[in-house]
Design a protein around this motif. Structure first.
Motif, mmCIF file in Angstrom:
data_model
loop_
_atom_site.group_PDB
_atom_site.id
_atom_site.type_symbol
_atom_site.label_atom_id
_atom_site.label_comp_id
_atom_site.label_asym_id
_atom_site.label_seq_id
_atom_site.Cartn_x
_atom_site.Cartn_y
_atom_site.Cartn_z
ATOM 1 N N MET A 1 0.844 -1.193 0.000
ATOM 2 C CA MET A 1 0.000 0.000 0.000
ATOM 3 C C MET A 1 0.883 1.248 0.000
ATOM 4 O O MET A 1 1.917 1.286 0.658
ATOM 5 C CB MET A 1 -0.914 -0.015 1.232
ATOM 6 C CG MET A 1 -1.928 1.116 1.273
ATOM 7 S SD MET A 1 -1.318 2.618 2.094
ATOM 8 C CE MET A 1 -1.219 2.098 3.785
ATOM 9 N N LYS A 2 0.450 2.267 -0.738
ATOM 10 C CA LYS A 2 1.189 3.524 -0.807
ATOM 11 C C LYS A 2 0.334 4.675 -0.281
ATOM 12 O O LYS A 2 -0.871 4.734 -0.545
ATOM 13 C CB LYS A 2 1.590 3.832 -2.256
ATOM 14 C CG LYS A 2 2.560 2.832 -2.876
ATOM 15 C CD LYS A 2 2.862 3.199 -4.324
ATOM 16 C CE LYS A 2 3.790 2.172 -4.974
ATOM 17 N NZ LYS A 2 4.068 2.485 -6.395
ATOM 18 N N VAL A 3 0.981 5.563 0.440
ATOM 19 C CA VAL A 3 0.381 6.853 0.768
ATOM 20 C C VAL A 3 0.877 7.840 -0.274
ATOM 21 O O VAL A 3 2.063 7.870 -0.616
ATOM 22 C CB VAL A 3 0.793 7.315 2.177
ATOM 23 C CG1 VAL A 3 0.376 8.769 2.414
ATOM 24 C CG2 VAL A 3 0.179 6.405 3.242
ATOM 25 N N ILE A 4 -0.020 8.659 -0.799
ATOM 26 C CA ILE A 4 0.326 9.596 -1.864
ATOM 27 C C ILE A 4 -0.202 10.967 -1.469
ATOM 28 O O ILE A 4 -1.360 11.106 -1.075
ATOM 29 C CB ILE A 4 -0.254 9.099 -3.217
ATOM 30 C CG1 ILE A 4 0.118 10.034 -4.347
ATOM 31 C CG2 ILE A 4 -1.722 8.848 -3.140
ATOM 32 C CD1 ILE A 4 -0.226 9.463 -5.725
ATOM 33 N N LYS A 5 0.660 11.964 -1.542
ATOM 34 C CA LYS A 5 0.276 13.324 -1.144
ATOM 35 C C LYS A 5 0.436 14.268 -2.321
ATOM 36 O O LYS A 5 1.416 14.193 -3.065
ATOM 37 C CB LYS A 5 1.119 13.785 0.044
ATOM 38 C CG LYS A 5 0.860 15.238 0.471
ATOM 39 C CD LYS A 5 1.934 16.163 -0.046
ATOM 40 C CE LYS A 5 1.642 17.624 0.256
ATOM 41 N NZ LYS A 5 2.692 18.527 -0.281
ATOM 42 N N PHE A 6 -0.534 15.166 -2.504
ATOM 43 C CA PHE A 6 -0.484 16.160 -3.565
ATOM 44 C C PHE A 6 -0.428 17.557 -2.961
ATOM 45 O O PHE A 6 -1.219 17.896 -2.082
ATOM 46 C CB PHE A 6 -1.710 16.042 -4.484
ATOM 47 C CG PHE A 6 -1.724 14.786 -5.305
ATOM 48 C CD1 PHE A 6 -0.983 14.703 -6.473
ATOM 49 C CD2 PHE A 6 -2.456 13.677 -4.892
ATOM 50 C CE1 PHE A 6 -0.985 13.533 -7.236
ATOM 51 C CE2 PHE A 6 -2.468 12.514 -5.642
ATOM 52 C CZ PHE A 6 -1.722 12.434 -6.814
ATOM 53 N N GLY A 7 0.519 18.365 -3.454
ATOM 54 C CA GLY A 7 0.662 19.733 -2.993
ATOM 55 C C GLY A 7 -0.333 20.668 -3.637
ATOM 56 O O GLY A 7 -1.098 20.292 -4.526
#
Length: 453
Positions: A1-7
């Protein structure tokens, strides 16, 4: 599983959000999506978070908040219209924002935090609605539902250890979760925020607490560079960087990633991949444990951060006075002022402080108290300094590197006011006048580029 963050730049417009949607669809492992508030759409634009700060000030001064609310919600309406959402999400956001203006808060600081958190809170709901309308299984989940608990006061918060116990009990729904970054709640259920750029911290907390395999942080650059492209033309890209190096560089001005955000992933040994929303197939920069990184340069990067003050004390036999430094730090603590660096000699001591932690009145009060309690022979405040950090796990491997740096600075007409290197030897701190910061970065980067330092 990946955590993905968008600015914020990745979420500023409907067109940018289309790219975000494609990135999420490209990898089924991207289950946790952390979002910032909408950023600038163009150079002259205003970030939503800054508009929310204005709204908080308007509420505190009892001005009519509705005109500002209209300006803020217009940003979300543009995105809603772009995707032709059947559900009027913005109408619900409006009702929510108006209700906040009618609540009472324990202090002005808590009111400001509550309002400034709304950029992320509202955007997460809108992004979840957009993804769902596109047929993607996605739902909004608040930090409160996840059990993220913060301790401390507005402006100075830390993650409560209970957070990780709560996250260990979280059960994923049959959908990806969209989580607002930047804020959470304290034990009294008050909204408190991280420092600006704090959505990086939220992503890092979730990566650790939900046992992610990787934390992907999407921004508007394809790599972390060895120097700020605004200061150095065409700096080299950094493919891999260690946790320690990234902490030092982020602290000193590399705004691509928040320096505090690395702590949770370091504790969990999770890698962070900095990637570009506008070029998602580029490999980006991988932030990893030291053992996984092999450098081709002794200097990994050089960064500068302006606006520091150095408090310089001279008194004979400081080294023989037990508790001398303790007295000084206690004075700073009494005024709520943290320090950044503290190089010393046998008869002198320099404390470097971020000027944003000082008002003129506070600085005057501190110097008067230091003079009265410690009675130094000399006491000076050196203002308008920049911190230049030369960072690299390989700094220790070249015994002549520090002298070469000093020569390069001298050739550029830069005279450091303070020089400090810790026993880890992965970073060299130089304090130079603000006006010489760019020249210092250029001189040191030129050294590392031309001589493979």
């Amino acid at each position: 599983m990946k955590v993905i963050k968008f600015g914020g730049s990745s979420l500023a417009t409907g067109a940018q959000l289309e790219k975000v949607s494609r990135i999420i669809q490209a990898d089924a492992q991207r289950r946790v999506i952390v979002v910032s508030a909408p950023g600038k759409r163009h150079a002259g634009d205003t970030k939503v978070t800054d508009l929310l700060k204005e709204l908080a000030d308007a509420v505190l001064s009892r001005q009519d908040p509705l005109p500002l609310i209209d300006v803020i919600l217009a940003r979300y309406s543009e995105i809603q219209t772009h995707f032709a959402l059947a559900e009027d999400v913005v109408a619900k956001l409006r009702a929510h924002l108006i209700s906040l203006t009618q609540q009472t808060y324990s202090s002005a600081a808590y009111l400001r935090d509550a309002f400034m958190a709304q950029g992320e809170h509202m955007n997460a709901q809108l992004v979840a609605a957009v993804l769902k309308a596109q047929g993607l299984p996605a739902c909004f989940v608040s930090p409160q539902t996840l059990g993220i608990v913060l301790a401390g006061q507005p402006g100075h918060v830390q993650v409560d250890p209970q957070t990780y116990r709560n996250l260990a009990q979280f059960t994923f729904p049959d959908a990806d979760i969209v989580v607002p970054g930047f804020y959470a709640f304290d034990a009294q259920q008050r909204i408190v925020t991280f420092p600006r750029g704090g959505s990086d911290i939220t992503g890092s907390i979730l990566a650790r607490g939900l046992h992610a395999d990787l934390y992907e942080n999407f921004t508007d650059v394809s790599w972390v560079y060895a120097a700020d492209p605004h200061l150095v033309k065409g700096p080299r890209a950094i493919n891999t960087v260690t946790y320690r190096e990234m902490r030092e560089l982020a602290y000193a001005g590399f705004s691509v990633f928040n320096d505090e955000a690395l702590i949770p992933v370091i504790e969990a040994n999770i890698c962070v991949n900095i990637k570009n929303t506008n070029d998602p197939t580029a490999p980006g920069t991988l932030i990893s444990p030291t053992k996984n990184v092999k450098h081709h340069h002794h200097i990994t990067g050089v960064a500068a951060k302006k606006d520091f003050t150095a408090l310089y004390l001279h008194r004979y036999l400081i080294n023989a006075q037990v508790g001398f430094t303790l007295k000084l730090l206690q004075i700073l603590s009494n005024y709520g002022v943290p320090y950044e660096h503290m190089p010393s000699g046998i008869d002198d001591l320099t404390v470097i402080i971020d000027k944003h932690e000082l008002t003129a009145a506070k600085q005057q009060a501190i110097t008067e108290e230091v003079q009265a309690q410690i009675q130094p022979d000399t006491l000076e405040c050196l203002d308008d300094l920049a911190i230049v950090m030369v960072v690299g796990e390989g700094l220790y491997a070249s015994i002549d590197l520090v002298p070469r740096i000093m020569v390069a600075l001298a050739d550029a007409g830069v005279t450091p006011a303070v020089i400090n290197q810790g026993a880890s030897r992965i970073s060299l701190m130089l304090a130079v006048p603000n006006a010489q910061a760019q020249a210092a970065v250029q001189a040191i980067y030129g050294l590392s580029s031309n001589h493979h330092a």
